[in-house]
Design a protein around this motif. Structure first.
Motif, PDB file in Angstrom:
ATOM      1  N   ASP A 218       0.839  -1.205   0.000  1.00 20.06           N
ATOM      2  CA  ASP A 218       0.000   0.000   0.000  1.00 20.06           C
ATOM      3  C   ASP A 218       0.874   1.255   0.000  1.00 20.06           C
ATOM      4  O   ASP A 218       0.581   2.226  -0.701  1.00 20.06           O
ATOM      5  CB  ASP A 218      -0.931   0.012   1.227  1.00 20.06           C
ATOM      6  CG  ASP A 218      -2.256  -0.706   0.977  1.00 20.06           C
ATOM      7  OD1 ASP A 218      -2.688  -0.775  -0.186  1.00 20.06           O
ATOM      8  OD2 ASP A 218      -2.852  -1.200   1.954  1.00 20.06           O
ATOM      9  N   ASP A 221       2.162   1.900  -3.401  1.00 22.64           N
ATOM     10  CA  ASP A 221       1.107   2.438  -4.260  1.00 22.64           C
ATOM     11  C   ASP A 221       0.907   3.937  -3.992  1.00 22.64           C
ATOM     12  O   ASP A 221       0.723   4.726  -4.924  1.00 22.64           O
ATOM     13  CB  ASP A 221      -0.188   1.654  -4.011  1.00 22.64           C
ATOM     14  CG  ASP A 221      -1.217   1.949  -5.069  1.00 22.64           C
ATOM     15  OD1 ASP A 221      -0.905   1.757  -6.263  1.00 22.64           O
ATOM     16  OD2 ASP A 221      -2.319   2.411  -4.715  1.00 22.64           O
ATOM     17  N   ALA A 222       0.987   4.324  -2.715  1.00 26.51           N
ATOM     18  CA  ALA A 222       0.842   5.747  -2.362  1.00 26.51           C
ATOM     19  C   ALA A 222       2.023   6.559  -2.888  1.00 26.51           C
ATOM     20  O   ALA A 222       1.858   7.707  -3.310  1.00 26.51           O
ATOM     21  CB  ALA A 222       0.728   5.899  -0.843  1.00 26.51           C
ATOM     22  N   PHE A 225       1.362   7.062  -6.489  1.00 26.17           N
ATOM     23  CA  PHE A 225       0.257   8.019  -6.663  1.00 26.17           C
ATOM     24  C   PHE A 225       0.739   9.463  -6.430  1.00 26.17           C
ATOM     25  O   PHE A 225       0.506  10.337  -7.264  1.00 26.17           O
ATOM     26  CB  PHE A 225      -0.875   7.663  -5.680  1.00 26.17           C
ATOM     27  CG  PHE A 225      -1.991   8.659  -5.681  1.00 26.17           C
ATOM     28  CD1 PHE A 225      -2.984   8.613  -6.651  1.00 26.17           C
ATOM     29  CD2 PHE A 225      -2.050   9.671  -4.721  1.00 26.17           C
ATOM     30  CE1 PHE A 225      -4.014   9.552  -6.663  1.00 26.17           C
ATOM     31  CE2 PHE A 225      -3.063  10.611  -4.725  1.00 26.17           C
ATOM     32  CZ  PHE A 225      -4.050  10.555  -5.703  1.00 26.17           C
ATOM     33  N   THR A 226       1.415   9.712  -5.313  1.00 26.27           N
ATOM     34  CA  THR A 226       1.804  11.103  -5.002  1.00 26.27           C
ATOM     35  C   THR A 226       2.900  11.593  -5.950  1.00 26.27           C
ATOM     36  O   THR A 226       2.952  12.775  -6.274  1.00 26.27           O
ATOM     37  CB  THR A 226       2.263  11.284  -3.537  1.00 26.27           C
ATOM     38  OG1 THR A 226       3.083  10.192  -3.175  1.00 26.27           O
ATOM     39  CG2 THR A 226       1.125  11.345  -2.585  1.00 26.27           C
ATOM     40  N   VAL A 238       0.463   9.179   5.205  1.00 26.17           N
ATOM     41  CA  VAL A 238      -0.025   7.971   4.546  1.00 26.17           C
ATOM     42  C   VAL A 238      -0.166   6.868   5.593  1.00 26.17           C
ATOM     43  O   VAL A 238       0.744   6.618   6.378  1.00 26.17           O
ATOM     44  CB  VAL A 238       0.843   7.549   3.335  1.00 26.17           C
ATOM     45  CG1 VAL A 238       2.304   7.360   3.692  1.00 26.17           C
ATOM     46  CG2 VAL A 238       0.291   6.291   2.685  1.00 26.17           C
ATOM     47  N   HIS A 284      -6.821  11.119   1.121  1.00 27.90           N
ATOM     48  CA  HIS A 284      -8.100  10.610   0.617  1.00 27.90           C
ATOM     49  C   HIS A 284      -8.719  11.608  -0.356  1.00 27.90           C
ATOM     50  O   HIS A 284      -9.210  11.225  -1.421  1.00 27.90           O
ATOM     51  CB  HIS A 284      -9.071  10.343   1.774  1.00 27.90           C
ATOM     52  CG  HIS A 284      -8.701   9.134   2.590  1.00 27.90           C
ATOM     53  ND1 HIS A 284      -9.331   8.794   3.757  1.00 27.90           N
ATOM     54  CD2 HIS A 284      -7.739   8.188   2.397  1.00 27.90           C
ATOM     55  CE1 HIS A 284      -8.798   7.688   4.255  1.00 27.90           C
ATOM     56  NE2 HIS A 284      -7.832   7.309   3.453  1.00 27.90           N
ATOM     57  N   TRP A 288      -6.385   8.898  -3.005  1.00 25.75           N
ATOM     58  CA  TRP A 288      -5.724   7.624  -2.675  1.00 25.75           C
ATOM     59  C   TRP A 288      -6.276   7.044  -1.368  1.00 25.75           C
ATOM     60  O   TRP A 288      -6.510   7.778  -0.418  1.00 25.75           O
ATOM     61  CB  TRP A 288      -4.206   7.809  -2.524  1.00 25.75           C
ATOM     62  CG  TRP A 288      -3.519   6.489  -2.305  1.00 25.75           C
ATOM     63  CD1 TRP A 288      -3.051   5.636  -3.275  1.00 25.75           C
ATOM     64  CD2 TRP A 288      -3.263   5.842  -1.042  1.00 25.75           C
ATOM     65  NE1 TRP A 288      -2.512   4.508  -2.684  1.00 25.75           N
ATOM     66  CE2 TRP A 288      -2.632   4.608  -1.327  1.00 25.75           C
ATOM     67  CE3 TRP A 288      -3.507   6.180   0.288  1.00 25.75           C
ATOM     68  CZ2 TRP A 288      -2.242   3.709  -0.329  1.00 25.75           C
ATOM     69  CZ3 TRP A 288      -3.121   5.279   1.290  1.00 25.75           C
ATOM     70  CH2 TRP A 288      -2.492   4.065   0.979  1.00 25.75           C
ATOM     71  N   ARG A 289      -6.471   5.720  -1.343  1.00 21.97           N
ATOM     72  CA  ARG A 289      -6.862   4.984  -0.134  1.00 21.97           C
ATOM     73  C   ARG A 289      -6.104   3.672  -0.056  1.00 21.97           C
ATOM     74  O   ARG A 289      -5.792   3.093  -1.105  1.00 21.97           O
ATOM     75  CB  ARG A 289      -8.353   4.612  -0.184  1.00 21.97           C
ATOM     76  CG  ARG A 289      -9.223   5.631   0.441  1.00 21.97           C
ATOM     77  CD  ARG A 289     -10.686   5.341   0.252  1.00 21.97           C
ATOM     78  NE  ARG A 289     -11.407   6.557   0.533  1.00 21.97           N
ATOM     79  CZ  ARG A 289     -11.756   6.949   1.753  1.00 21.97           C
ATOM     80  NH1 ARG A 289     -11.523   6.185   2.795  1.00 21.97           N
ATOM     81  NH2 ARG A 289     -12.378   8.094   1.930  1.00 21.97           N
ATOM     82  N   HIS A 290      -5.860   3.169   1.164  1.00 19.28           N
ATOM     83  CA  HIS A 290      -5.185   1.872   1.291  1.00 19.28           C
ATOM     84  C   HIS A 290      -6.133   0.746   0.858  1.00 19.28           C
ATOM     85  O   HIS A 290      -7.364   0.922   0.885  1.00 19.28           O
ATOM     86  CB  HIS A 290      -4.708   1.660   2.725  1.00 19.28           C
ATOM     87  CG  HIS A 290      -5.795   1.214   3.657  1.00 19.28           C
ATOM     88  ND1 HIS A 290      -6.737   2.070   4.172  1.00 19.28           N
ATOM     89  CD2 HIS A 290      -6.098  -0.011   4.141  1.00 19.28           C
ATOM     90  CE1 HIS A 290      -7.560   1.393   4.944  1.00 19.28           C
ATOM     91  NE2 HIS A 290      -7.198   0.131   4.938  1.00 19.28           N
TER      92      HIS A 290
END
Ligand code: NAP
Length: 317
Positions: A218, A221-222, A225-226, A238, A284, A288-290
């Motif tokens: 996760d 992935d964050a 995303f960022t 995060v 969020h 993005w979310r876990h």
């Protein structure tokens, strides 16, 4: 930034728990991933870092290298935690600026926030009160890294920014008996209690301290995303936004491991900040979310613990 085929991304700390998850996440990108083992480039060595940037010319940097450890290691080696983490951050961030890196993402930690700040922790709590004593040196170094990114962005207009992860867990964690973080320490202890048919297992502290845990897949992935945001916040939390007591975590691990004995507490041992959980609305709102539930993540992590144990490659230093 959107990652293109011509990008050369340097993943600092690629062999670490977070770094290796980031490598897995970025494998599908068509860019070149640049890595360097510590034996080739010690990030505390300014000359070696400069030489690497000069030769390899990264266009982006994901900074997942650090000297990391649990309460015992932080209390025993505060000078190493402060100095090495400040040196790594200053060497890499400055080299990135001087060699025209267009994007840098620095991994901090939510231990940068004041010990008694409002929970869940908002990004705006930074520097509003004293830090937790047990990891003050490490937290100060991480604040320097975040502030270096922010300051280079203000002064030079470069897009250097940070993510503040909560406690991480996943494959490749450190299972050292004294220097590890609480979650891998509990996996090892409870596994060994089961293995030796012990009727009890004793955990450090009262078990009442509350913590949040994020799987490294996760986190990776964050990071992806960022890193892709056009105008990312200077720093953003995060995590999952959900915490549980250490005693509840121990019980969940016992369920995953199959240990049916009793879990005892040892209130004489330190347990750090009473509560620590990230407030997640900022990330969020950005989209993005876990994805990985704690029990599922623990099952995956325990499987990789067993495989590493069997292969003789369990990380323990
Ligand atoms: N673990 C957590 O719970 C947690 C929570 C919040 C934030 N974070 C942050 O996430 C980042 C990564 O943590 P992690 O848990 O993945 O740590 P880790 O598994 O210990 O990995 C750290 C990496 O940094 C490298 N490194 C350390 N000193 C170095 C040096 N002088 N030169 C070159 N490389 C060096 C290590 O290289 P070697 O392979 O050679 O040792 C390793 O690959 C850190 O910024 C940490 O603050 C972690």
């Amino acid at each position: 930034m959107s990652i293109t085929e011509s990008d050369r991304l340097f993943i600092a700390g690629h062999r670490g728990m977070a770094g290796s998850a980031i490598m897995r996440r970025l494998k599908s990108e068509r860019c070149t991933l640049l890595v360097a083992d510590r034996s080739e480039v010690d990030l505390c060595d300014r000359t070696a870092v400069e030489k690497f940037f000069q030769e390899q010319r990264p266009t982006g940097v994901i900074f997942a290298a650090a000297k990391v450890g649990g309460i015992h290691a932080n209390l025993t080696y505060p000078a190493d935690f402060l100095l090495q983490n400040v040196m790594m951050a200053s060497n890499v961030i400055d080299a990135a600026f001087r060699f025209s890196v267009r994007r840098l993402l620095y991994l901090g930690s939510n231990c940068i926030y004041p010990r008694d700040c409002e929970q869940p922790i908002r990004e705006s709590s930074l520097l509003t009160g004293p830090l937790e004593k047990t990891n003050e040196a490490y937290a100060l170094a991480k604040i320097v890294g975040l502030k270096l990114c922010e300051s280079y962005r203000i002064q030079h207009g470069v897009c250097f920014h940070s993510l503040m992860p909560t406690n991480l867990y996943g494959p490749g964690d450190n299972y050292h008996r004294e220097n590890s973080h609480v979650l891998p320490a509990l996996i090892r202890k409870i596994h060994e209690a089961k293995d030796s048919d012990s009727e009890t297992v004793t955990i450090w502290g009262t078990g009442a301290a509350r913590r949040e845990f994020l799987h490294t897949d996760d986190l990776a992935d964050a990071v992806h995303f960022t890193f892709g945001l056009d105008d990312p916040p200077d720093w953003v939390n995060v995590g999952t936004g959900m915490d549980l007591s250490i005693l509840s975590l121990a019980k969940l691990i016992a369920k995953v491991v199959g240990f049916e004995g009793e879990i005892l507490t040892d209130p004489g041992r330190p347990e750090g900040t009473p509560v620590k959980c990230n407030e997640m609305s900022r990330l969020h709102e950005l989209g993005w979310r876990h994805q990985i539930d704690l029990e599922d993540g623990l099952r995956m992590t325990y499987q990789s613990f067993l495989s590493d144990l069997e292969a003789g490659s369990l990380r323990s230093f």
